[in-house]
Scaffold this active site. Structure first.
Site, PDB file in Angstrom:
ATOM      1  N   ARG A  31      34.527  37.283  45.977  1.00 45.86           N
ATOM      2  CA  ARG A  31      34.319  37.367  44.533  1.00 45.86           C
ATOM      3  C   ARG A  31      34.136  38.804  44.078  1.00 45.86           C
ATOM      4  O   ARG A  31      34.557  39.171  42.969  1.00 45.86           O
ATOM      5  CB  ARG A  31      33.113  36.503  44.142  1.00 45.86           C
ATOM      6  CG  ARG A  31      33.423  34.993  44.206  1.00 45.86           C
ATOM      7  CD  ARG A  31      32.148  34.155  44.252  1.00 45.86           C
ATOM      8  NE  ARG A  31      32.386  32.720  44.153  1.00 45.86           N
ATOM      9  CZ  ARG A  31      32.771  31.930  45.166  1.00 45.86           C
ATOM     10  NH1 ARG A  31      32.989  32.447  46.368  1.00 45.86           N
ATOM     11  NH2 ARG A  31      32.955  30.644  44.974  1.00 45.86           N
ATOM     12  N   ASP A 315      29.573  24.400  55.513  1.00 51.50           N
ATOM     13  CA  ASP A 315      30.262  25.204  56.531  1.00 51.50           C
ATOM     14  C   ASP A 315      29.506  25.243  57.862  1.00 51.50           C
ATOM     15  O   ASP A 315      30.014  25.779  58.849  1.00 51.50           O
ATOM     16  CB  ASP A 315      30.463  26.639  56.016  1.00 51.50           C
ATOM     17  CG  ASP A 315      31.470  26.681  54.873  1.00 51.50           C
ATOM     18  OD1 ASP A 315      32.309  25.753  54.774  1.00 51.50           O
ATOM     19  OD2 ASP A 315      31.419  27.640  54.080  1.00 51.50           O
ATOM     20  N   ARG A 388      34.865  29.001  62.546  1.00 53.86           N
ATOM     21  CA  ARG A 388      33.577  28.321  62.745  1.00 53.86           C
ATOM     22  C   ARG A 388      33.619  27.392  63.963  1.00 53.86           C
ATOM     23  O   ARG A 388      32.592  27.122  64.583  1.00 53.86           O
ATOM     24  CB  ARG A 388      33.172  27.581  61.478  1.00 53.86           C
ATOM     25  CG  ARG A 388      33.063  28.523  60.280  1.00 53.86           C
ATOM     26  CD  ARG A 388      32.106  28.047  59.229  1.00 53.86           C
ATOM     27  NE  ARG A 388      32.373  28.697  57.953  1.00 53.86           N
ATOM     28  CZ  ARG A 388      31.968  29.918  57.610  1.00 53.86           C
ATOM     29  NH1 ARG A 388      31.268  30.648  58.465  1.00 53.86           N
ATOM     30  NH2 ARG A 388      32.255  30.435  56.437  1.00 53.86           N
TER      31      ARG A 388
HETATM   32  C1  S3P Z   1      33.465  28.437  49.316  1.00 49.13           C
HETATM   33  C2  S3P Z   1      33.319  27.111  48.997  1.00 49.13           C
HETATM   34  C3  S3P Z   1      33.304  26.021  49.995  1.00 49.13           C
HETATM   35  C4  S3P Z   1      33.110  26.557  51.410  1.00 49.13           C
HETATM   36  C5  S3P Z   1      33.978  27.759  51.666  1.00 49.13           C
HETATM   37  C6  S3P Z   1      33.618  28.880  50.709  1.00 49.13           C
HETATM   38  C7  S3P Z   1      33.440  29.434  48.239  1.00 49.13           C
HETATM   39  O1  S3P Z   1      34.553  25.348  49.950  1.00 49.13           O
HETATM   40  O2  S3P Z   1      33.364  25.550  52.341  1.00 49.13           O
HETATM   41  O3  S3P Z   1      33.814  28.212  52.986  1.00 49.13           O
HETATM   42  O4  S3P Z   1      33.289  30.634  48.522  1.00 49.13           O
HETATM   43  O5  S3P Z   1      33.568  29.050  47.069  1.00 49.13           O
HETATM   44  P1  S3P Z   1      34.849  24.147  48.913  1.00 49.13           P
HETATM   45  O6  S3P Z   1      34.816  24.685  47.553  1.00 49.13           O
HETATM   46  O7  S3P Z   1      36.215  23.655  49.289  1.00 49.13           O
HETATM   47  O8  S3P Z   1      33.798  23.121  49.177  1.00 49.13           O
END
Ligand code: S3P
Length: 438
Positions: A31, A315, A388
Site C-alpha cells: 500500500r 495467513d 507460507r
Molecule cells: C491481504 C489480504 C488478505 C491476506 C493477504 C494480504 C491484504 O487476503 O490473505 O495475504 O494485504 O489486503 P484476502 O483479501 O484475499 O483475504
C-alpha cells in the site's frame, strides 16, 4: 508439477533464544508504494519490505511513470501525483494483493492497462474484484475470471457493495476505485478484514467514514503524501512465535511488530491454547499500533477456531497447523475455506506435506481437525512455491526427529527475506542451499 529449486535443510533444534525484528509488513508495504503513487508530493517510506511480492508492486508503480528513489533496500521515496499509461503489461508475479489493489486503481485511470502475473497468480480467482468494479461501471475483463486482467478507461460511479467474503483485497480494490468515482462508495464486510487501507488513506487525507462493518469513501479530496515507518509483519513473526513455543527452553522477543487488531488473531488463538506470550504496545506506526512480543516455550492444548478470528489470522493457518500438532487434544478449525484460494490450496497442501512428516490430519471443506500431540519425523517435503507453506514446514522440521529438507525455499523471500538467517541467529539449525538439487 512442483519445481524444486533452492532448499532448506533443517536439523531438529534446541531452544530459540534472543531478540530480533521481523521484516516490514507486507500489506502495508504494498500500500505504501501504491498510495504514495496516488498522492501529491513525496512519500518517504522507511522499513519497507524488500520481498518478492512487494518488489512486484514497486516495479508496477514505476511502470506507471512514478519515480521511486531507492535510498536503501528498505528506504524509499515515492514521487507521486501522476500516473501515465504503461507500455507493457504490469507483472505482479505472485502478489495477490498487488494485482487486486492495482485493479481498483487502474479501473479509475484515463488509460488502458493489463495486469498479469505468474502461473500461480493466474490460477487465483479475480471475479471477486472484477464483479464489484463492473458494478461501479469499470471496463475490466479477465480470462475466465482470472489474470491477465484487461482494464480500459470508464466512468465510475459510487456504489454500496456487500462483500460476500471478508477480504481486505476486495474491500481495498473497491475503495481505491471509489477515489475516482462520481459519488460515495460504501463497502460492507461480513467480518473484520484487515483495515490498513482505511488507516493509511485516512492518514493521507481521504474522506473515509469507518464503522466495524462498513467503510465509506467520498471522493474529491486529493491524497497528500505522508511518511510511513512500516512496522514489522505479524504474519512473519508468527513463524518465529510458533517455533519458540515448540522448542523447549525457548525465550524470544520480537520488536516493533504491528499489533493491528485485525491481524492479531494468531496471538488470541495461541494464548487460548496456553501459549506464554506477552505483548507490550509501544506506539503507532503507519496507523497501526506496534509493540514487542515475548514468547516462551509452552505446553499447548488443542483449541476450536472458527468465526471472526479466522480472518484475523488467515495467513497464519499453515504455521498454526504446526502448533496444533504439538498441542494436547483436539484442534478443530472451521470457516477457513478462503485458505483454498491463497497462493496454493493451503488446507490441502499443508495436510499433504505434514502427512509426509508423519502427521495425521483430517481435512474438511472449510478447515481441518487433528489430535495431538504428534511427533513428526524428518523427511523431504515441498514448499509448492508458496512462501507460507515453505516456512511452516521449516518450523515443523525444527520439532521433528531427524533432518527435514524443504524443497522450494526461494519463495520464503516473497514475504520474509532472511528467514533462515533470522532463525539461525536465534539458535536454530536451518541452512539454505542454493541453485542445485539435493
Ligand atoms: C491481504 C489480504 C488478505 C491476506 C493477504 C494480504 C491484504 O487476503 O490473505 O495475504 O494485504 O489486503 P484476502 O483479501 O484475499 O483475504
Amino acid at each position: 508439477m512442483v519445481q524444486a529449486k533452492d532448499w532448506f535443510q533443517v536439523q531438529p533444534g534446541g531452544a530459540l533464544r534472543g531478540s530480533t525484528r521481523v521484516p516490514g509488513d507486507k500489506s502495508i508495504s504494498h500500500r505504501a508504494v501504491m498510495f504514495g503513487a496516488l498522492a501529491q508530493g513525496e512519500t518517504h517510506v522507511r522499513d519497507w519490505l524488500p520481498a518478492g511480492d512487494t518488489e512486484a508492486s514497486l516495479s508496477a508503480v514505476q511502470q506507471l511513470g512514478v519515480q521511486i528513489d531507492r535510498l536503501s533496500p528498505t528506504e524509499l521515496v515515492v514521487h507521486g501525483g501522476k500516473l501515465i499509461a504503461p507500455t507493457a503489461p504490469l507483472d505482479l508475479v505472485n502478489a495477490g494483493t498487488g494485482i487486486r489493489l492495482l485493479a481498483g486503481i487502474m479501473a479509475g485511470q484515463p488509460f488502458p492497462s493489463v495486469l498479469d502475473g505468474s502461473e500461480q497468480l493466474r490460477r487465483r480467482p479475480m471475479n471477486r474484484v472484477i464483479a464489484p468494479l463492473r458494478l461501479m461501471g469499470a471496463d475490466i475483463e479477465g480470462d475466465d475470471g482470472r489474470a491477465p486482467l484487461t482494464v480500459r478507461p470508464a466512468h465510475l460511479r459510487g456504489i454500496e457493495y456487500h462483500m460476500p467474503m471478508a477480504s481486505a483485497q476486495v474491500k481495498s480494490a473497491v475503495l481505491l476505485a471509489g477515489l475516482f468515482a462520481d459519488g460515495p462508495t460504501t463497502v460492507t464486510q461480513p467480518g473484520p478484514a484487515r483495515d490498513h487501507t482505511e488507516r493509511m488513506l485516512t492518514a493521507m487525507g481521504a474522506d473515509l467514514a469507518v464503522t466495524p462493518e462498513t467503510a465509506t469513501l467520498t471522493p474529491g479530496k486529493a491524497l497528500h503524501a505522508i511518511n510511513f515507518d512500516v512496522p514489522g509483519d505479524i504474519s512473519s513473526a508468527a513463524f518465529l512465535i510458533v517455533a519458540a513455543l515448540l522448542m523447549p527452553g525457548s525465550d524470544v522477543t520480537l520488536h516493533n511488530v504491528s499489533l493491528n487488531p485485525t491481524r492479531t488473531g494468531i496471538l488470541d488463538a495461541l494464548r487460548e491454547m496456553g501459549a506464554d506470550i506477552t505483548v507490550e504496545e509501544m506506539g503507532l506506526q503507519a496507523g497501526d499500533p506496534v509493540g514487542t512480543i515475548r514468547v516462551c516455550h509452552s505446553a499447548l492444548r488443542g483449541v476450536r477456531v472458527g468465526g471472526d478470528v479466522v480472518v484475523r489470522m488467515i495467513d497464519e493457518f499453515p504455521v498454526f497447523m504446526v502448533a496444533a500438532l504439538a498441542a494436547e487434544g483436539e484442534t478443530f478449525v472451521k470457516d477457513a475455506g478462503e485458505l483454498r484460494v491463497k497462493e496454493t490450496d493451503r488446507l490441502k497442501v499443508m495436510t499433504g506435506e505434514l502427512s509426509a512428516l508423519g502427521a495425521a490430519i483430517t481435512e474438511t471443506e472449510d478447515g481441518f481437525y487433528l489430535f495431538g500431540p504428534q511427533q513428526l519425523a524428518g523427511a523431504k517435503v515441498f514448499g509448492h512455491d508458496d512462501h507460507r507453506i515453505s516456512m511452516s514446514l521449516v518450523v515443523a522440521g525444527l520439532g521433528a526427529s531427524g533432518q527435514t529438507t524443504v524443497l522450494d525455499a526461494e519463495c520464503a523471500a516473497d514475504s520474509f527475506p532472511g528467514f533462515a538467517d533470522t532463525l539461525q541467529r536465534l539458535g536454530a539449525d536451518v541452512t539454505i542451499h542454493e541453485l542445485a538439487h539435493p
